[in-house]
Write a protein that holds these residues in place. Sequence first.
Motif, PDB file in Angstrom:
ATOM      1  N   ASP A   1      -9.093  49.257  19.948  1.00 40.50           N
ATOM      2  CA  ASP A   1     -10.433  48.690  19.748  1.00 40.50           C
ATOM      3  C   ASP A   1     -10.675  48.350  18.276  1.00 40.50           C
ATOM      4  OD1 ASP A   1     -10.923  48.962  22.454  1.00 40.50           O
ATOM      5  OD2 ASP A   1     -11.957  50.887  22.222  1.00 40.50           O
ATOM      6  N   ALA A   2     -10.268  49.227  17.381  1.00 40.79           N
ATOM      7  CA  ALA A   2     -10.478  48.991  15.947  1.00 40.79           C
ATOM      8  C   ALA A   2      -9.705  47.766  15.457  1.00 40.79           C
ATOM      9  CB  ALA A   2     -10.066  50.225  15.147  1.00 40.79           C
ATOM     10  N   LEU A   3      -8.500  47.566  15.987  1.00 34.99           N
ATOM     11  CA  LEU A   3      -7.689  46.409  15.602  1.00 34.99           C
ATOM     12  C   LEU A   3      -8.123  45.127  16.302  1.00 34.99           C
ATOM     13  CD1 LEU A   3      -4.191  48.119  15.592  1.00 34.99           C
ATOM     14  CD2 LEU A   3      -5.472  47.327  13.589  1.00 34.99           C
ATOM     15  N   LYS A   4      -9.012  45.281  17.293  1.00 33.18           N
ATOM     16  CA  LYS A   4      -9.517  44.128  18.054  1.00 33.18           C
ATOM     17  C   LYS A   4      -8.360  43.283  18.608  1.00 33.18           C
ATOM     18  CE  LYS A   4     -13.755  44.065  15.462  1.00 33.18           C
ATOM     19  NZ  LYS A   4     -14.721  43.323  14.707  1.00 33.18           N
ATOM     20  N   ILE A   5      -7.447  43.959  19.280  1.00 36.79           N
ATOM     21  CA  ILE A   5      -6.247  43.306  19.798  1.00 36.79           C
ATOM     22  C   ILE A   5      -6.589  42.151  20.731  1.00 36.79           C
ATOM     23  CG2 ILE A   5      -4.124  43.624  21.142  1.00 36.79           C
ATOM     24  CD1 ILE A   5      -4.039  44.987  18.395  1.00 36.79           C
ATOM     25  N   LYS A   6      -7.525  42.351  21.623  1.00 41.03           N
ATOM     26  CA  LYS A   6      -7.896  41.272  22.555  1.00 41.03           C
ATOM     27  C   LYS A   6      -8.403  40.048  21.811  1.00 41.03           C
ATOM     28  CE  LYS A   6      -9.155  43.789  26.742  1.00 41.03           C
ATOM     29  NZ  LYS A   6     -10.242  44.082  27.686  1.00 41.03           N
ATOM     30  N   GLU A   7      -9.125  40.257  20.738  1.00 37.34           N
ATOM     31  CA  GLU A   7      -9.694  39.145  19.980  1.00 37.34           C
ATOM     32  C   GLU A   7      -8.687  38.519  19.025  1.00 37.34           C
ATOM     33  OE1 GLU A   7     -11.145  42.202  20.153  1.00 37.34           O
ATOM     34  OE2 GLU A   7     -12.834  41.777  21.460  1.00 37.34           O
ATOM     35  N   THR A   8      -7.856  39.346  18.390  1.00 34.82           N
ATOM     36  CA  THR A   8      -6.921  38.815  17.397  1.00 34.82           C
ATOM     37  C   THR A   8      -5.615  38.311  17.998  1.00 34.82           C
ATOM     38  OG1 THR A   8      -6.059  41.028  16.915  1.00 34.82           O
ATOM     39  CG2 THR A   8      -7.843  40.214  15.516  1.00 34.82           C
ATOM     40  N   CYS A   9      -5.252  38.815  19.171  1.00 36.70           N
ATOM     41  CA  CYS A   9      -3.997  38.412  19.820  1.00 36.70           C
ATOM     42  C   CYS A   9      -4.236  38.040  21.284  1.00 36.70           C
ATOM     43  CB  CYS A   9      -2.987  39.550  19.761  1.00 36.70           C
ATOM     44  SG  CYS A   9      -2.666  40.190  18.116  1.00 36.70           S
TER      45      CYS A   9
ATOM     46  N   HIS B   1      13.747  39.916  27.074  1.00 35.97           N
ATOM     47  CA  HIS B   1      14.147  40.523  25.808  1.00 35.97           C
ATOM     48  C   HIS B   1      12.941  40.848  24.924  1.00 35.97           C
ATOM     49  CE1 HIS B   1      16.657  41.350  22.335  1.00 35.97           C
ATOM     50  NE2 HIS B   1      15.878  40.541  21.633  1.00 35.97           N
ATOM     51  N   VAL B   2      11.975  39.947  24.851  1.00 33.33           N
ATOM     52  CA  VAL B   2      10.830  40.091  23.948  1.00 33.33           C
ATOM     53  C   VAL B   2       9.721  40.961  24.537  1.00 33.33           C
ATOM     54  CG1 VAL B   2       8.976  38.789  22.817  1.00 33.33           C
ATOM     55  CG2 VAL B   2      11.322  37.935  22.758  1.00 33.33           C
ATOM     56  N   PHE B   3       9.566  40.941  25.841  1.00 33.03           N
ATOM     57  CA  PHE B   3       8.452  41.630  26.489  1.00 33.03           C
ATOM     58  C   PHE B   3       8.292  43.090  26.064  1.00 33.03           C
ATOM     59  CE2 PHE B   3       6.832  44.258  29.977  1.00 33.03           C
ATOM     60  CZ  PHE B   3       5.534  43.767  30.041  1.00 33.03           C
ATOM     61  N   PRO B   4       9.334  43.910  26.074  1.00 35.97           N
ATOM     62  CA  PRO B   4       9.128  45.321  25.709  1.00 35.97           C
ATOM     63  C   PRO B   4       8.561  45.506  24.305  1.00 35.97           C
ATOM     64  CG  PRO B   4      11.266  45.027  26.738  1.00 35.97           C
ATOM     65  CD  PRO B   4      10.715  43.647  26.481  1.00 35.97           C
ATOM     66  N   ILE B   5       8.886  44.608  23.412  1.00 29.48           N
ATOM     67  CA  ILE B   5       8.408  44.726  22.035  1.00 29.48           C
ATOM     68  C   ILE B   5       6.911  44.427  21.971  1.00 29.48           C
ATOM     69  CG2 ILE B   5       8.629  43.787  19.704  1.00 29.48           C
ATOM     70  CD1 ILE B   5      11.612  43.125  20.558  1.00 29.48           C
ATOM     71  N   VAL B   6       6.496  43.306  22.547  1.00 28.02           N
ATOM     72  CA  VAL B   6       5.080  42.943  22.475  1.00 28.02           C
ATOM     73  C   VAL B   6       4.233  43.796  23.413  1.00 28.02           C
ATOM     74  CG1 VAL B   6       5.514  40.612  21.656  1.00 28.02           C
ATOM     75  CG2 VAL B   6       5.273  41.000  24.094  1.00 28.02           C
ATOM     76  N   GLU B   7       4.853  44.325  24.456  1.00 28.11           N
ATOM     77  CA  GLU B   7       4.109  45.189  25.374  1.00 28.11           C
ATOM     78  C   GLU B   7       3.570  46.425  24.655  1.00 28.11           C
ATOM     79  OE1 GLU B   7       4.697  47.246  29.714  1.00 28.11           O
ATOM     80  OE2 GLU B   7       6.332  47.395  28.267  1.00 28.11           O
ATOM     81  N   ARG B   8       4.318  46.930  23.679  1.00 27.31           N
ATOM     82  CA  ARG B   8       3.895  48.136  22.960  1.00 27.31           C
ATOM     83  C   ARG B   8       2.534  47.933  22.304  1.00 27.31           C
ATOM     84  NH1 ARG B   8       6.762  49.788  26.099  1.00 27.31           N
ATOM     85  NH2 ARG B   8       8.884  50.473  25.777  1.00 27.31           N
ATOM     86  N   LEU B   9       2.296  46.760  21.776  1.00 25.17           N
ATOM     87  CA  LEU B   9       1.016  46.467  21.138  1.00 25.17           C
ATOM     88  C   LEU B   9      -0.129  46.553  22.135  1.00 25.17           C
ATOM     89  CD1 LEU B   9      -0.531  45.416  18.622  1.00 25.17           C
ATOM     90  CD2 LEU B   9      -0.072  43.111  19.478  1.00 25.17           C
TER      91      LEU B   9
ATOM     92  N   ILE C   1      -1.167  50.342  23.929  1.00 28.06           N
ATOM     93  CA  ILE C   1      -2.053  51.327  23.295  1.00 28.06           C
ATOM     94  C   ILE C   1      -3.471  51.264  23.840  1.00 28.06           C
ATOM     95  CG2 ILE C   1      -0.652  51.471  21.210  1.00 28.06           C
ATOM     96  CD1 ILE C   1      -2.820  49.826  19.768  1.00 28.06           C
ATOM     97  N   GLU C   2      -3.799  50.203  24.575  1.00 22.92           N
ATOM     98  CA  GLU C   2      -5.124  50.108  25.193  1.00 22.92           C
ATOM     99  C   GLU C   2      -5.331  51.204  26.237  1.00 22.92           C
ATOM    100  OE1 GLU C   2      -7.890  46.750  27.349  1.00 22.92           O
ATOM    101  OE2 GLU C   2      -5.740  46.623  27.633  1.00 22.92           O
ATOM    102  N   ALA C   3      -4.261  51.598  26.913  1.00 24.02           N
ATOM    103  CA  ALA C   3      -4.385  52.503  28.050  1.00 24.02           C
ATOM    104  C   ALA C   3      -3.954  53.939  27.740  1.00 24.02           C
ATOM    105  CB  ALA C   3      -3.551  51.959  29.211  1.00 24.02           C
ATOM    106  N   ILE C   4      -3.607  54.219  26.505  1.00 17.77           N
ATOM    107  CA  ILE C   4      -3.161  55.577  26.174  1.00 17.77           C
ATOM    108  C   ILE C   4      -4.073  56.180  25.113  1.00 17.77           C
ATOM    109  CG2 ILE C   4      -0.778  55.147  26.881  1.00 17.77           C
ATOM    110  CD1 ILE C   4      -0.053  54.744  23.936  1.00 17.77           C
ATOM    111  N   GLN C   5      -3.637  57.253  24.506  1.00 20.09           N
ATOM    112  CA  GLN C   5      -4.484  57.990  23.572  1.00 20.09           C
ATOM    113  C   GLN C   5      -4.857  57.209  22.314  1.00 20.09           C
ATOM    114  OE1 GLN C   5      -1.363  58.848  24.429  1.00 20.09           O
ATOM    115  NE2 GLN C   5      -0.182  59.521  22.686  1.00 20.09           N
ATOM    116  N   PHE C   6      -4.316  56.011  22.130  1.00 20.72           N
ATOM    117  CA  PHE C   6      -4.635  55.217  20.946  1.00 20.72           C
ATOM    118  C   PHE C   6      -5.656  54.119  21.233  1.00 20.72           C
ATOM    119  CE2 PHE C   6      -0.222  56.708  20.256  1.00 20.72           C
ATOM    120  CZ  PHE C   6      -0.497  57.578  19.214  1.00 20.72           C
ATOM    121  N   LYS C   7      -6.455  54.301  22.262  1.00 24.74           N
ATOM    122  CA  LYS C   7      -7.470  53.308  22.634  1.00 24.74           C
ATOM    123  C   LYS C   7      -8.386  52.991  21.454  1.00 24.74           C
ATOM    124  CE  LYS C   7     -10.245  51.218  25.824  1.00 24.74           C
ATOM    125  NZ  LYS C   7     -10.751  50.050  25.121  1.00 24.74           N
TER     126      LYS C   7
END
Length: 76
Positions: A44-52, A23-31, A34-40
Amino acid sequence: MVKHMNGADYLGGTNEPMLLDIHVFPIVERLITIEAIQFKEAFDALKIKETCPQTYAYVHRFREHPLMKPHCMEMG
């Protein structure tokens, strides 16, 4: 998420995915997606790997689970 995982791999505090994860996976997957699409740049700017880091690891772990892998999008 970390609180509910309680040191386990998945949200129910287990080492196997449960309905809660499905149930939860599709929601958090969206975050993470964006690493692999046009919002890379945003990823990087949000530092997703570091903050989450736990969420990032959770999404990749779920995608690679043998029962879930055939049903997940391939990001590449």
